[in-house]
Design an enzyme around this catalytic site. Sequence first.
Site, PDB file in Angstrom:
ATOM      1  N   LYS A 113       0.830  -1.210   0.000  1.00  0.00           N
ATOM      2  CA  LYS A 113       0.000   0.000   0.000  1.00  0.00           C
ATOM      3  C   LYS A 113       0.862   1.258   0.000  1.00  0.00           C
ATOM      4  CE  LYS A 113      -4.396  -1.103  -0.126  1.00  0.00           C
ATOM      5  NZ  LYS A 113      -4.331  -2.052  -1.219  1.00  0.00           N
ATOM      6  N   LYS A 193      -5.903 -10.628 -13.388  1.00  0.00           N
ATOM      7  CA  LYS A 193      -7.000 -11.053 -12.545  1.00  0.00           C
ATOM      8  C   LYS A 193      -8.217 -10.160 -12.810  1.00  0.00           C
ATOM      9  CE  LYS A 193      -7.811 -11.210  -7.642  1.00  0.00           C
ATOM     10  NZ  LYS A 193      -7.304 -11.124  -6.287  1.00  0.00           N
ATOM     11  N   LYS A 196     -12.527  -4.763 -11.098  1.00  0.00           N
ATOM     12  CA  LYS A 196     -13.307  -3.606 -11.499  1.00  0.00           C
ATOM     13  C   LYS A 196     -12.388  -2.469 -11.916  1.00  0.00           C
ATOM     14  CE  LYS A 196     -16.903  -0.717  -9.487  1.00  0.00           C
ATOM     15  NZ  LYS A 196     -18.040  -0.720  -8.554  1.00  0.00           N
TER      16      LYS A 196
END
Length: 327
Positions: A113, A193, A196
């Site tokens: 992150k 993968k 969205k």
Amino acid sequence: MKKGRVFSGARPTGRQHLGNYLGAIRNYVALQQDYDCVYCVVDLHALTTLRETHELRSNTYEMVLDWLAAGMDPSASIIFVQSQVPQVTELHTILSMVTPMGWLMRLPTFKEKVRQQPDNVNYGLLGYPVLMASDIALYKADTVPVGEDQLPHLEFAREVVRRFNAQFGPILIEPQAKLSEVPRVLGLDGVNKMSKSLNNHIELAASPEEIERRVMTMVTDPARRYRTDVGNPDICNVQTLHRLFSGSPERIEEIAHQCRHASIGCVAHKREFARDLANALAPFRERRAELERDPDKVWDILSDGARRAREIATKTIAEVREAVGLP
Ligand code: TRP
């Protein structure tokens, strides 16, 4: 008698796609048979990466609508929104006191992150796994269905619980990960993968027309450039997904054979897959439309879920406060 209590959380990401279904939702539905299940929309976790929060409500609504339409059952399971049971933030604060900073900074998920959002490395992001451990511990879950990527978080939760219990007494439950074999679902590009954010997905709620439109853009065996070339169905994502949503394994084998002999073209195969997928999802679309007729229904289910979750949470927090010695 149920086997134990399952807890799982998912960030509110709006309408769910085939990857979400095969990777998580299908499993959530199946677990309801054998376990007492608690399923949570982790909106507080979502805040760690969001700057724009105006879609939180609609993303929660759309995701839960998909959950319910797919068979997650509020009469059997507790389905609720994390922030509507604020006791989790209290447990988070208490557990943070038994969490060494080093454990948090070493986690691969945190490092990733930091790379992804270097200009927003907030305190909540570092504490993300403590909040997740609090979710699980607050509801005294013993079983957590997770994918590979969440294993470090679960190991972390176990360590925090052990540390808390060693210091204050055996109050919390050390959860077990339940890894389920999940197919790796690739997106329309056949490479990444399904997700969205890459816009390479097919929504569960897509209309038959939309399914057809998106399926027709799918990448098949890249070596098969002409209709007369033979193909390799083993590396064709249309073949992989078709297998997962077809009622007829015989037909899938037949298509594989025809592909290897160039006696079916990719376009024809895609049309057939699109039709089978639209049919497979028809009952889902009907239940979804039915639920949508009453716009309050999802929120009513979630508020009832929060009420039931709060009953468990209040007990756990009372035990924790007592054990810690908070006046
Ligand atoms: N971290 C999980 C994810 O990103 C979401 C999550 C939050 C969760 N709390 C949880 C998963 C508790 C399992 C149990 O997917």
